[in-house]
Design a protein around this motif. Sequence first.
Motif, mmCIF file in Angstrom:
data_model
loop_
_atom_site.group_PDB
_atom_site.id
_atom_site.type_symbol
_atom_site.label_atom_id
_atom_site.label_comp_id
_atom_site.label_asym_id
_atom_site.label_seq_id
_atom_site.Cartn_x
_atom_site.Cartn_y
_atom_site.Cartn_z
ATOM 1 N N ALA A 82 81.935 29.419 71.616
ATOM 2 C CA ALA A 82 80.562 29.106 71.243
ATOM 3 C C ALA A 82 79.612 30.089 71.910
ATOM 4 C CB ALA A 82 80.222 27.676 71.659
ATOM 5 N N ARG A 83 78.446 30.298 71.325
ATOM 6 C CA ARG A 83 77.530 31.301 71.860
ATOM 7 C C ARG A 83 77.050 30.957 73.267
ATOM 8 N NH1 ARG A 83 73.013 32.986 67.710
ATOM 9 N NH2 ARG A 83 72.572 34.466 69.392
ATOM 10 N N MET A 84 76.901 29.678 73.577
ATOM 11 C CA MET A 84 76.436 29.287 74.899
ATOM 12 C C MET A 84 77.464 29.604 75.979
ATOM 13 S SD MET A 84 74.474 25.662 74.309
ATOM 14 C CE MET A 84 73.757 25.664 75.961
ATOM 15 N N MET A 85 78.718 29.769 75.584
ATOM 16 C CA MET A 85 79.782 29.960 76.573
ATOM 17 C C MET A 85 80.282 31.410 76.619
ATOM 18 S SD MET A 85 79.868 26.953 77.780
ATOM 19 C CE MET A 85 81.341 26.986 78.807
ATOM 20 N N SER A 86 80.700 31.931 75.462
ATOM 21 C CA SER A 86 81.291 33.275 75.485
ATOM 22 C C SER A 86 81.129 34.046 74.183
ATOM 23 C CB SER A 86 82.786 33.172 75.821
ATOM 24 O OG SER A 86 83.452 32.351 74.859
ATOM 25 N N GLY A 87 80.390 33.500 73.220
ATOM 26 C CA GLY A 87 80.330 34.119 71.900
ATOM 27 C C GLY A 87 79.004 34.772 71.556
ATOM 28 N N HIS A 88 78.231 35.168 72.592
ATOM 29 C CA HIS A 88 76.901 35.744 72.368
ATOM 30 C C HIS A 88 76.968 37.267 72.458
ATOM 31 C CE1 HIS A 88 72.555 35.551 72.211
ATOM 32 N NE2 HIS A 88 72.462 36.338 73.276
ATOM 33 N N THR A 89 76.265 37.977 71.556
ATOM 34 C CA THR A 89 76.286 39.449 71.580
ATOM 35 C C THR A 89 74.899 40.006 71.268
ATOM 36 O OG1 THR A 89 76.701 39.857 69.223
ATOM 37 C CG2 THR A 89 78.627 39.345 70.608
ATOM 38 N N ASP A 90 74.755 41.303 71.542
ATOM 39 C CA ASP A 90 73.501 41.990 71.222
ATOM 40 C C ASP A 90 73.220 41.968 69.721
ATOM 41 O OD1 ASP A 90 72.992 42.606 73.862
ATOM 42 O OD2 ASP A 90 73.849 44.626 73.755
ATOM 43 N N LEU A 91 74.290 42.070 68.917
ATOM 44 C CA LEU A 91 74.091 42.118 67.466
ATOM 45 C C LEU A 91 73.628 40.768 66.921
ATOM 46 C CD1 LEU A 91 77.022 44.401 66.270
ATOM 47 C CD2 LEU A 91 74.604 44.963 66.515
ATOM 48 N N HIS A 92 74.091 39.661 67.519
ATOM 49 C CA HIS A 92 73.568 38.353 67.135
ATOM 50 C C HIS A 92 72.058 38.303 67.404
ATOM 51 C CE1 HIS A 92 77.825 37.249 67.189
ATOM 52 N NE2 HIS A 92 77.514 36.124 66.574
ATOM 53 N N GLU A 93 71.655 38.784 68.567
ATOM 54 C CA GLU A 93 70.232 38.791 68.913
ATOM 55 C C GLU A 93 69.437 39.708 67.983
ATOM 56 O OE1 GLU A 93 69.680 39.777 73.005
ATOM 57 O OE2 GLU A 93 70.225 37.762 73.706
ATOM 58 N N ASN A 272 69.986 22.320 71.665
ATOM 59 C CA ASN A 272 70.157 20.959 71.169
ATOM 60 C C ASN A 272 70.816 20.855 69.807
ATOM 61 O OD1 ASN A 272 68.591 18.984 73.142
ATOM 62 N ND2 ASN A 272 67.371 20.863 72.988
ATOM 63 N N LEU A 273 71.180 21.985 69.201
ATOM 64 C CA LEU A 273 71.866 21.961 67.905
ATOM 65 C C LEU A 273 73.362 21.755 68.143
ATOM 66 C CD1 LEU A 273 70.214 24.854 65.877
ATOM 67 C CD2 LEU A 273 70.365 22.482 65.168
ATOM 68 N N ARG A 274 73.821 20.554 67.947
ATOM 69 C CA ARG A 274 75.212 20.227 68.273
ATOM 70 C C ARG A 274 76.201 21.053 67.445
ATOM 71 N NH1 ARG A 274 76.102 15.581 71.077
ATOM 72 N NH2 ARG A 274 78.004 15.087 69.944
ATOM 73 N N SER A 275 75.853 21.333 66.200
ATOM 74 C CA SER A 275 76.782 22.088 65.350
ATOM 75 C C SER A 275 76.963 23.515 65.842
ATOM 76 C CB SER A 275 76.295 22.096 63.902
ATOM 77 O OG SER A 275 75.111 22.857 63.775
ATOM 78 N N GLN A 276 76.014 24.037 66.617
ATOM 79 C CA GLN A 276 76.142 25.386 67.152
ATOM 80 C C GLN A 276 76.627 25.378 68.600
ATOM 81 O OE1 GLN A 276 75.596 26.276 63.646
ATOM 82 N NE2 GLN A 276 75.719 28.022 65.003
ATOM 83 N N MET A 277 76.208 24.379 69.356
ATOM 84 C CA MET A 277 76.612 24.292 70.757
ATOM 85 C C MET A 277 78.113 24.093 70.903
ATOM 86 S SD MET A 277 73.569 21.772 72.041
ATOM 87 C CE MET A 277 74.282 21.490 73.670
ATOM 88 N N PHE A 278 78.703 23.370 69.952
ATOM 89 C CA PHE A 278 80.113 23.005 70.067
ATOM 90 C C PHE A 278 80.968 23.646 68.977
ATOM 91 C CE2 PHE A 278 77.564 19.547 71.894
ATOM 92 C CZ PHE A 278 78.036 19.591 73.202
ATOM 93 N N ALA A 279 80.501 24.773 68.443
ATOM 94 C CA ALA A 279 81.253 25.474 67.401
ATOM 95 C C ALA A 279 81.365 26.951 67.760
ATOM 96 C CB ALA A 279 80.564 25.312 66.047
ATOM 97 N N LYS A 280 82.410 27.579 67.285
ATOM 98 C CA LYS A 280 82.612 29.005 67.530
ATOM 99 C C LYS A 280 81.447 29.822 66.969
ATOM 100 C CE LYS A 280 86.026 32.631 66.586
ATOM 101 N NZ LYS A 280 85.091 33.549 65.949
#
Length: 420
Positions: A82-93, A272-280
Motif C-alpha cells: 500500500a502507498r502508506m507503507m511501501s508503494g509510494h513513488t515520485d511518479l505517483h505524486e 481515511n480512504l480504506r480502499s487505498q490504505m489497505f490495498a496495493k
Amino acid sequence: MRDLFDKIYKDKGPLGKWASQAEGYFVFPKLEGPISNRMKFQGKEVITWSINDYLGLADHPEVRKVDAEAAASYGSAYPMGARMMSGHTDLHEQLQNEFAAFVNKEAAYLLNFGYQGMVSTVDALVSKDDIIVYDVDAHACIIDGVRLHMGKRFTYKHNDVESIEKNLQRATKLAEQTGGGILLISEGVFGMRGEQGKLREIVALKEKYNFRLFVDDAHGFGTLGATGAGAGEEQGVQDKIDVYFATFAKSMASTGAFIAADQEIIDYLKYNLRSQMFAKSLQMQLVVGALKRLEMLRTMPELREKLWENVNALQGGLKKRGFDIGTTQSCVTPVYLKGSIPEAMALVKDLRENHGVFCSIVVYPVIPKGLILLRMIPTASHTLQDVEETLDAFSAIRERLENGTYKRLSASVSAEIEAQ
C-alpha cells in the motif's frame, strides 16, 4: 431455518433469469481483436459502439509504445504494498499533481479503481450525523457508497432542481438536529441517458443552503469543456465543485481513477480512504501510461474534435431520421424504441448478424417495461462511414420492429439462443 442458498436456487434475479437465453451473446459477449471502431464478434467484423474509449487512446501507437516500455521496465508488480507503507513513488505524486492542475484543483489523489474509489470516498467523507442527498439515477458505485453510510440519506428526482431543493430543506432540518453536515452527490454526465448533471443549478443553491458538492465525472472528463476538464468546466462551475472524481476507464482508456479537491480535503482522504490504505498501490505501468494519456489529452485537442465530429454526425443523423435519443448532452447516445424483451433480443441479433453493428442493449429492470434502449458510445476512432452504415441499419431494424417482424421471430430466436 432455511439454507442460505435457497433464495439463489429459487430467484436468479431480474437479469439472471434470462441467463440461459442471453449469456454469451446479449450479456457477457466476447469482442475480439484490437480495441477500435471495428472489432470481431463471433468471427464477424462489427462496427463497435460499446467501447468507452472516447478519445481512441486504447490502441493508439504512442500509448501502446509507452505501455509496453513501462511494463518492460517495471513489470506488473512494482511497487509492492500500500502507498502508506511501501508503494509510494515520485511518479505517483507527479501524476496526482498533473491531474490537480488539469481540473483546476489544489490537490489530487490516485485511486486503484473507479468503482472501489467512489465507494470508499463517499464512506470517508461522511459520519453517522451527516446527511447525503443524491440523484435517484446515480451510478451503482455511488449507491453502494451511500449504502455504507450509517446516517440518513435522501434521493431527489433525476436532475429535478425543485426536488433537489426540497431534499436539501429536509436535510438541513435534520442536520440541525444531529449537528452534522450535508453531502450532495451528482454525476457530471449520467452514463445511461447522457444527460449532464444540473451542476450550475446545484451550485446556485449553495447561496441558500450549507452543503458540499461531490461530482462523479467519469463520462465528462476528457470529453467536455474547453480543455476537456469535464462537466464542471463545460458549465463554468468547476471551482464550485468541492470534491471532483474521474476514472481512467473512459477517456484515459486504462485502469484507475483520481479525486481532486482542496489540499486539506485530499490530505484527510489520503489517511481515511480504506480502499487505498489497505490495498496495493496502483501499478507503475498504469501510472506511467496515465501520464502519457493525460499529456495527449492536454496537447492533442484534435482527438476531442474528432470525437465530437462523430458524436454530432451520429446524434444529428438519428434525430433527422426521427429516432428518440432523449435529452443527451454528451457523447453518450441512447436510442429509445418500444418493444418487449424477446423483441429486443431478436432486434439486436438482426443488428449484429445482418447489419454488422454492435451496441449495448438495455431493458427492464434497468429501464421501464416496454422500452428498449440501444446505447452507443461514439469515439474518435469511428469514421463517418461507420456512422452512415449504422444509421441505415437503425432505419432497417426500426421498420422490422414496427411491422411486427421481431414479434414473430422472438420465440424462435429465444429458442435458438437457448439451444446454443
